[in-house]
Write an enzyme that holds these catalytic residues in place. Structure first.
Site, PDB file in Angstrom:
ATOM      1  N   LYS A 291      47.290  33.089  49.047  1.00 12.07           N
ATOM      2  CA  LYS A 291      47.476  34.078  48.179  1.00 12.07           C
ATOM      3  C   LYS A 291      46.150  35.146  48.143  1.00 12.07           C
ATOM      4  CE  LYS A 291      50.409  30.367  45.579  1.00 12.07           C
ATOM      5  NZ  LYS A 291      50.271  29.999  44.331  1.00 12.07           N
ATOM      6  N   ARG A 292      45.589  35.123  48.918  1.00 12.05           N
ATOM      7  CA  ARG A 292      44.773  35.952  48.922  1.00 12.05           C
ATOM      8  C   ARG A 292      45.126  37.088  49.772  1.00 12.05           C
ATOM      9  NH1 ARG A 292      41.728  30.910  48.542  1.00 12.05           N
ATOM     10  NH2 ARG A 292      41.724  31.219  50.319  1.00 12.05           N
TER      11      ARG A 292
END
Length: 527
Positions: A291-292
């Site tokens: 998700k980063r």
């Protein structure tokens, strides 16, 4: 924890009731729901709204969707929002918005409703309490009074000894008297599930026969927290049962937990669904999607002009489930060709550098469809307004016929509609500032070349095609000593677009139209 649960705990029955007896306890609920293992296909996508939808989630949702549609079944969106501390504002809405944008909308969901709602786990707490109550009555679960501090110490001790942290099942052996005594001071304990006996083997539709002896490697798991919210294990089993889910297609990270879930089904006397664990979608280098990574969220792709069909195509193309890999498949084709038995255990490696080519193919298909092309015209008009706005010297460039002509001429050459408002194509919407000196540096015979082009445009049949223009432009350098055809084309390209590179000059002229070409060339003569 609901008040009736605390009351139940105070008169806790002795453990040891068989799963069959426990099944009878739940029988009335089973019958009222009419859950039939042979009923229609019902699948679910059950993400946690702890972040926005990304490609990994889309792939899981897509496989569920195409499996359901292939078998005339239902695709359900259920949001697992029981971890209230990690919820991200707007994530629940984003997940459903992006599924609709991607063309895989759920049949039942928090937004759409449906016969098995509510579809937010936080609104289904009574169901989990009922299941936990049945497990307690049957002796398959017990209250745990261990403090967070004690559990943390257990974890640290295990890690210090290089062991896998696990609960030591301390509260499992408490007597009824001890339970009653503890309830007097702690009326809201957590509820743990007893991992006893041999875990049942199961046949995963992707990974084949599996069995994980969870009792030998794990402590008894918490299934209901002291705040009344369930953990994933209880919630997923209860919801899949009550929603009549026939097949669970989920990520392979849940494969090892399935034996635990089957023990819960067995203890509750329920028929489990069939399981198919999907291999992970990884980056091209084999690392996990994170998700980063800002560029894996669907919002990013939508905002930067990538088409939903291109995303669906690339995430299935890099994986398995189809007789052959091919680019350019549409959603109906994915549904027709999908075969769950062809999904392999190998992780899918996603190469996003190929996405522009996938998008080019799908954009080309849309341009070829008159209805879709009309929509593209409207989208490009909006993009031009947004990109250039007050810079537009002539708003006739927003005329649908002109915009459509640009799209048709550039089809196959662009990967995204947004490409047409990039600096390379700004000449299509605004007139370039080109100085006489800039053109003189290319050729001294600027005026002669410009007059010849004007003569070409003023001749009979000024509605020239690209092929005719190509032939006529080749004659422009005739009789001009020391002037190469390539320099003539370079001069015209700069005069028309202000750029050294770009589409063929003939195409530029057809794009702009005779009137605009004439004005830009006359501007050269007057400068």
């Amino acid at each position: 924890m609901p008040p009736h649960m605390a009351v139940l705990l105070k008169k806790l029955l002795h453990p040891g009731r068989s799963p069959a007896a426990l099944g009878r306890l739940m029988g009335r609920r089973e019958a009222s729901l009419g859950t039939d293992p042979g009923a229609a296909v019902r699948v679910r996508f059950a993400p946690s709204p702890t972040g926005f939808l990304h490609l990994g989630g889309l792939r899981t949702a897509l496989y569920n969707y195409i499996f359901a549609k292939k078998h005339q079944g239902s695709f359900i969106l259920r949001l697992e929002d029981t971890d209230q501390t990690r919820l991200v504002p707007g994530a629940a809405e984003n997940i459903e918005d992006m599924l609709e944008w991607a063309g895989v909308p759920p049949d039942e969901s928090p937004r759409r409703g449906g016969p098995a709602g509510p579809y937010l786990q936080s609104q289904r707490l009574a169901l989990y309490a009922q299941a936990a109550e049945a497990l307690l009555k049957g002796g398959a679960a017990y209250p745990c009074f261990c403090s967070p501090q004690r559990l943390e110490l257990l974890k640290k001790e295990a890690l210090r000894n290089r062991q896998t942290p696990r609960y030591d099942n301390r509260c499992r052996s408490l007597s009824q008297a001890q339970v009653a005594q503890k309830l007097a001071t702690d009326p809201k304990p957590a509820i743990r599930f007893r991992l006893e006996g041999e875990a049942p083997a199961f046949q995963d539709l992707v990974y084949g026969w599996n069995r994980h002896e969870v009792a030998s490697v794990e402590g008894d798991p918490v299934i209901l927290k002291s705040d009344g919210f369930p953990t994933y294990h209880l919630a997923s089993v209860v919801d899949d049962h009550h929603m009549g889910i026939s097949h669970v297609l989920r990520g392979s990270e849940w494969l090892v937990s399935t034996s635990k879930h089957l023990l819960l089904y067995q203890a509750l006397g329920w028929q489990p669904p069939q399981f198919a664990h999907l291999p992970l979608l990884l980056n091209r280098d084999g690392s996990k999607l994170s998700k980063r990574q800002g560029d894996i969220f669907l919002e990013h792709f939508a905002a930067t002009g990538f088409l939903p069909d291109a995303l669906l195509d690339i995430i299935t193309n890099c994986g398995s489930g189809f007789a052959e890999n091919q680019m350019g498949r549409t959603l109906p084709e994915l549904i027709t060709q999908f075969d769950l038995s062809r999904v392999t255990c190998h992780s899918a490696l996603l190469d996003l550098e190929k996405l522009p080519e996938f998008n080019r193919l799908h954009l080309l298909r849309l341009v070829g469809d008159e209805t879709q092309r009309c929509q593209l015209v409207g989208q490009l008009q909006a993009l031009v307004e947004e990109a250039f706005g007050s810079q537009l010297q002539d708003r006739e460039v927003l005329d649908p016929a002109y915009v459509e002509r640009i799209i048709l001429l550039r089809q196959g050459h662009i990967c995204r509609l947004q490409d047409l408002v990039s600096p390379a194509y700004s000449y299509l919407w605004t007139r370039p500032a080109v100085g006489r000196a800039q053109l003189g540096a290319i050729s001294e015979k600027v005026d002669i070349i410009a007059k010849r082009v004007l003569g070409l445009l003023e001749g009979p049949g000024t509605n020239l095609t690209q092929d005719v223009l190509n032939r006529e432009l080749k004659k422009l350098s005739d009789g001009l000593e020391g002037i190469k055809h390539s320099n003539v084309m370079k001069l015209l390209r700069v005069a028309l677009s202000g750029q050294q590179q770009g589409p063929p000059v003939a195409e530029m002229m057809v794009s702009l139209g005779p009137k605009e070409v004439r004005e830009r060339i006359q501007k050269v003569l007057c400068s």
